[in-house]
Write an enzyme that holds these catalytic residues in place. Structure first.
Site, mmCIF file in Angstrom:
data_model
loop_
_atom_site.group_PDB
_atom_site.id
_atom_site.type_symbol
_atom_site.label_atom_id
_atom_site.label_comp_id
_atom_site.label_asym_id
_atom_site.label_seq_id
_atom_site.Cartn_x
_atom_site.Cartn_y
_atom_site.Cartn_z
ATOM 1 N N TYR A 71 0.870 -1.178 0.000
ATOM 2 C CA TYR A 71 0.000 0.000 0.000
ATOM 3 C C TYR A 71 0.910 1.232 0.000
ATOM 4 O O TYR A 71 2.080 1.135 -0.368
ATOM 5 C CB TYR A 71 -0.903 -0.116 1.248
ATOM 6 C CG TYR A 71 -2.037 0.845 1.330
ATOM 7 C CD1 TYR A 71 -2.935 0.990 0.286
ATOM 8 C CD2 TYR A 71 -2.228 1.622 2.475
ATOM 9 C CE1 TYR A 71 -3.995 1.885 0.377
ATOM 10 C CE2 TYR A 71 -3.294 2.512 2.583
ATOM 11 C CZ TYR A 71 -4.167 2.638 1.521
ATOM 12 O OH TYR A 71 -5.213 3.518 1.620
ATOM 13 N N ARG B 144 -6.134 10.435 -10.689
ATOM 14 C CA ARG B 144 -5.500 11.085 -9.525
ATOM 15 C C ARG B 144 -4.982 9.992 -8.612
ATOM 16 O O ARG B 144 -5.593 9.648 -7.611
ATOM 17 C CB ARG B 144 -6.530 11.995 -8.824
ATOM 18 C CG ARG B 144 -5.993 13.033 -7.904
ATOM 19 C CD ARG B 144 -5.512 12.484 -6.556
ATOM 20 N NE ARG B 144 -6.531 12.240 -5.571
ATOM 21 C CZ ARG B 144 -6.537 11.174 -4.753
ATOM 22 N NH1 ARG B 144 -5.605 10.239 -4.798
ATOM 23 N NH2 ARG B 144 -7.510 11.029 -3.872
ATOM 24 N N LYS C 235 -5.878 -1.838 -2.658
ATOM 25 C CA LYS C 235 -7.005 -1.565 -1.745
ATOM 26 C C LYS C 235 -7.758 -2.853 -1.454
ATOM 27 O O LYS C 235 -8.168 -3.104 -0.322
ATOM 28 C CB LYS C 235 -7.970 -0.552 -2.388
ATOM 29 C CG LYS C 235 -7.413 0.863 -2.502
ATOM 30 C CD LYS C 235 -7.685 1.685 -1.258
ATOM 31 C CE LYS C 235 -7.043 3.064 -1.371
ATOM 32 N NZ LYS C 235 -7.173 3.874 -0.161
ATOM 33 N N GLU D 298 -12.201 5.035 -6.467
ATOM 34 C CA GLU D 298 -10.884 5.316 -5.887
ATOM 35 C C GLU D 298 -10.036 6.120 -6.858
ATOM 36 O O GLU D 298 -9.899 5.760 -8.033
ATOM 37 C CB GLU D 298 -10.191 3.973 -5.585
ATOM 38 C CG GLU D 298 -8.983 4.081 -4.716
ATOM 39 C CD GLU D 298 -9.286 4.457 -3.265
ATOM 40 O OE1 GLU D 298 -10.115 3.801 -2.628
ATOM 41 O OE2 GLU D 298 -8.672 5.427 -2.766
ATOM 42 N N ASP D 299 -9.498 7.195 -6.365
ATOM 43 C CA ASP D 299 -8.500 7.986 -7.093
ATOM 44 C C ASP D 299 -8.959 8.465 -8.470
ATOM 45 O O ASP D 299 -8.197 8.448 -9.444
ATOM 46 C CB ASP D 299 -7.164 7.228 -7.151
ATOM 47 C CG ASP D 299 -6.505 7.163 -5.764
ATOM 48 O OD1 ASP D 299 -7.152 7.557 -4.777
ATOM 49 O OD2 ASP D 299 -5.353 6.726 -5.673
ATOM 50 N N ASP E 62 -13.992 6.479 -1.586
ATOM 51 C CA ASP E 62 -13.041 6.335 -0.488
ATOM 52 C C ASP E 62 -12.301 7.637 -0.205
ATOM 53 O O ASP E 62 -12.041 7.985 0.948
ATOM 54 C CB ASP E 62 -12.053 5.231 -0.892
ATOM 55 C CG ASP E 62 -11.126 4.846 0.233
ATOM 56 O OD1 ASP E 62 -11.569 4.869 1.390
ATOM 57 O OD2 ASP E 62 -9.970 4.502 -0.053
ATOM 58 N N ASP E 63 -11.957 8.367 -1.249
ATOM 59 C CA ASP E 63 -11.165 9.591 -1.070
ATOM 60 C C ASP E 63 -11.991 10.699 -0.426
ATOM 61 O O ASP E 63 -11.469 11.490 0.352
ATOM 62 C CB ASP E 63 -10.598 10.040 -2.416
ATOM 63 C CG ASP E 63 -9.724 8.956 -3.008
ATOM 64 O OD1 ASP E 63 -8.713 8.618 -2.380
ATOM 65 O OD2 ASP E 63 -10.072 8.410 -4.073
ATOM 66 N N ASN F 126 -0.410 11.591 0.181
ATOM 67 C CA ASN F 126 0.354 10.382 -0.129
ATOM 68 C C ASN F 126 0.977 10.497 -1.522
ATOM 69 O O ASN F 126 0.459 11.233 -2.348
ATOM 70 C CB ASN F 126 -0.583 9.158 -0.116
ATOM 71 C CG ASN F 126 -1.173 8.915 1.254
ATOM 72 O OD1 ASN F 126 -0.485 8.962 2.246
ATOM 73 N ND2 ASN F 126 -2.467 8.662 1.294
#
Ligand SMILES: NC(=O)C1=CN([C@@H]2O[C@H](COP(=O)(O)OP(=O)(O)OC[C@H]3O[C@@H](n4cnc5c(N)ncnc54)[C@H](OP(=O)(O)O)[C@@H]3O)[C@@H](O)[C@H]2O)C=CC1
Ligand SMILES: CC(=O)C(=O)O
Ligand SMILES: [Mg+2]
Length: 595
Positions: free
Chosen positions: A143, A196, A214, A286-287, A309-310, A451
């Site tokens: 991760y 992203r 994830k 996600e992202d 999630d973000d 991150n």
């Protein structure tokens, strides 16, 4: 010899599952199988699924059933393995010990990542045993931060494909692509379009490392079985010129599709997912870049079981840390003044959830509570004079104030008690900023959430040194403990990995049909309540990851309890002890015996 399925084995399991759950029969008297062959008319195309018992080389090459040198003498005879393995018979613990020794010998973190991915493709249970038993050591490998580098180099480290790639080439045929995935009984999808990836920007198709990572946490941390997890990358092109120019790039070599073409692709995907897996498939976005993320969430949250999630997971984990820290500060959430660097998905997502929690706790209007929360974006503080030009998700936080164009001045003007970094830009919490926070607060709460580590707003060492050991600090990617003037400070990891595995488990095990904000608040409270006195003494506002499975079971139970209260849980009757039920639902990685 018992049933060890080779390819497409899950079709059978899925059929069994459906029979158990629904007791239905197909129209022509057969079992209504998940792919609908029995429902198909004679002239329709069907997929020729075959199920057989694995043995010999095929068994050894099947990651789900391979046990390597752990196969017993009896199994070696029964499954035609004799001679295909060296004579030694190891325990799973010895295999684990050997692999951990090998892993620790790799000096390059990316090599550890690759070794872990190889293991996952070779022996799934051993992979999860390693990850579960050595979670603090291996989380940074599979991760953040190493997964970030893995995505950047995905083209060159790519061996066997993991997950499902759905590109623009498949537009119009997405359902067909989903049907190519051998397992039908999927419970969670993590999907990205790669625009992203962490704070690293547009990595196109190479973003696949994120859904894969994830979902391995869904299993290791939340106990969702690996076969029920499906990582998906939607490839609509990339605007990353470096990738477009890279001769080994694995994705579509074109600029990103936007507007109607993009929306149609996502609409087809979401419909196909529901058609193929039913109402209760949890889809985690996600992202995605924020110009799509908010819209997708708004569009699908009332019709599908979706979770960003973000925006939402991050909000829940940060709120948990804030609730936990109230004991340290001896104040209420409403007493705080919050300042964010970064007003995108993470920043405004967290801000909205804080405002909601304060409203619930104080029975006060949301708009009033938003006034305690200030955000800085790339152009400066969100203030009312900028209102017209702001994206919709920033507008609620554009308060009356003079324009301020940099973070240090914003700290001086707003005088925050909490500083949160969600900018994706490293080194932005400078010495001056941390010193200013420390002059304003006895114990400044500083969260550097971006991150991977290279993008962290400041390091743990910087936070403790510049605040003269007074900061309460947590970061998105892990930092080692820091000794400052003889005292050891242990930084926490404020990462949505604390939330989504347990949150997802709670949703799945209760058959919850929609994600409601109250479920996020329940998850935050559940996480916050698990911080112990011993954790506080070390300066932590999150419990350690070593107890994450217990933490996830508690989060799952609280989320499910709330879902039952709200009437959105469909598994009836409600299990009496939801923590116990969650624990029983969790996948464990010990080998099974084959008959
Ligand atoms: N710890 C965790 O669990 C999580 C961490 N994150 C991390 O948070 C970061 C941001 O993610 P996300 O919110 O989705 O990204 P977004 O792109 O949605 O938001 C980034 C925000 O930062 C602002 N920004 C960019 N550069 C600067 C700068 N130099 N000064 C001030 N503001 C700046 C942007 O401004 P503008 O709007 O003007 O462009 C935007 O508001 C990423 O690094 C991600 O890895 C994300 C989710 C979870
Ligand atoms: C942790 C996470 O989801 C991110 O950085 O995007
Ligand atoms: Mg993310």
């Amino acid at each position: 010899m018992g049933l060890v399925f080779q390819y497409k084995r899950a079709v059978m399991e899925a059929g069994d599952e459906i029979l158990k759950l629904e007791g239905k029969c197909g129209v022509s008297g057969g079992v209504q199988d998940m792919y609908g062959e029995d429902k198909a008319t004679e002239d329709q195309l069907v997929t020729p699924w075959a199920v057989s018992v694995a043995s010999g080389q095929i068994l050894l090459r099947d990651p789900r059933y391979n046990k390597g040198t752990c196969f017993t003498e009896k199994e070696r005879d029964a499954f035609f393995l004799r001679g295909l393995l060296p004579p030694v018979i190891m325990s799973q613990e010895d295999q684990e010990k050997k692999l951990m020794t090998n892993l620790r010998n790799y000096e390059v973190p990316l090599h550890r990542y690759m070794a872990m991915m190889d293991l996952q493709e070779r022996n799934e249970r051993l992979f999860y045993k390693l990850l579960i038993d050595n979670v603090e050591e291996l989380l940074p490998v599979v991760y953040t931060p190493v997964v970030g580098e893995a995505c950047q180099k995905y083209g060159s480290i790519f061996r066997r494909p993991q997950g499902l790639y759905i590109s623009l080439k498949e537009k119009g045929r997405i359902l067909e692509v989903l049907k190519n995935w051998p397992v039908k009984a999927i419970q969670v999808i993590v999907v990205t379009d790669g625009e992203r990836i962490l704070g690293l920007g547009d990595l196109g198709c190479q973003g696949m490392g994120i859904p894969v990572g994830k979902l391995s946490l869904y299993t290791a941390l939340g106990g969702v079985r690996p076969s029920a997890c499906l990582p998906i990358t939607i490839d609509v092109g990339t605007n990353n010129q470096k990738l477009l120019d890279d001769e080994f790039y694995i994705g579509l070599r074109q600029k990103r599709a936007t507007g109607e073409e993009y929306a149609e692709m996502l609409e087809e995907f979401m419909s196909a997912v529901k058609q193929n897996y039913g109402e209760k498939i949890l889809v985690q976005f996600e992202d995605f870049a924020n110009h799509n993320a908010f819209e997708l969430l708004a569009r699908y949250r009332t019709t599908h079981l979706v979770f960003n999630d973000d925006i939402q997971g991050t909000a829940s984990v940060v709120l948990a840390g804030l609730i936990a820290s109230l004991k340290v500060h001896g104040c209420t959430l409403a007493d705080h003044t919050f300042l964010f660097l970064g007003a995108g998905e993470a920043g405004t997502g967290i801000a909205e959830l804080i405002a909601l929690e304060i409203s619930k706790r104080t029975n006060s209007p949301l708009e009033e509570n938003r006034k305690k929360i200030w955000l800085v974006d790339s152009k400066g503080l969100l203030v009312s004079s900028r209102l017209e030009s702001l994206q919709h998700f920033k507008k609620p936080f554009a308060h009356e104030h003079e324009p301020v164009d940099n973070l240090l001045d914003a700290v001086k003007a707003v005088k925050p008690t909490v500083l949160i970094g969600t900018s994706g830009v490293g080194k932005t919490f400078t010495k001056e900023v941390v010193e200013e926070m420390s002059s304003l607060n006895e114990k400044p709460l500083i969260l550097a959430l971006s991150n991977p580590t290279s993008q962290a707003e400041c390091t743990a060492e910087e936070a403790y040194t510049w605040s003269k050991g007074r900061a309460i600090f947590a970061s998105g990617s892990p930092f080692k403990p820091v000794e400052y003037e003889g005292k050891l400070h242990v930084p926490g990891q404020a990462n949505n990995a604390y939330i989504f595995p347990g949150f997802g488990l709670g949703i799945i095990m209760s058959g919850t049909v929609r994600v409601h904000d109250d479920l996020l608040l329940a998850a935050s409270e559940a996480l916050a309540s698990q911080v112990t006195e011993e954790n506080y003494e070390k300066g932590l506002i999150y419990p350690p990851f070593t107890s994450i499975r217990k933490i996830s079971a508690n989060i799952a139970a609280k989320v499910a309890t709330k879902a039952y209260e709200l009437g959105i849980a469909s598994l009836l009757p409600q299990p009496r002890d939801l923590v116990h039920y969650a624990e029983r639902c969790m996948y464990t990685p010990t080998y099974r015996n084959y008959r």
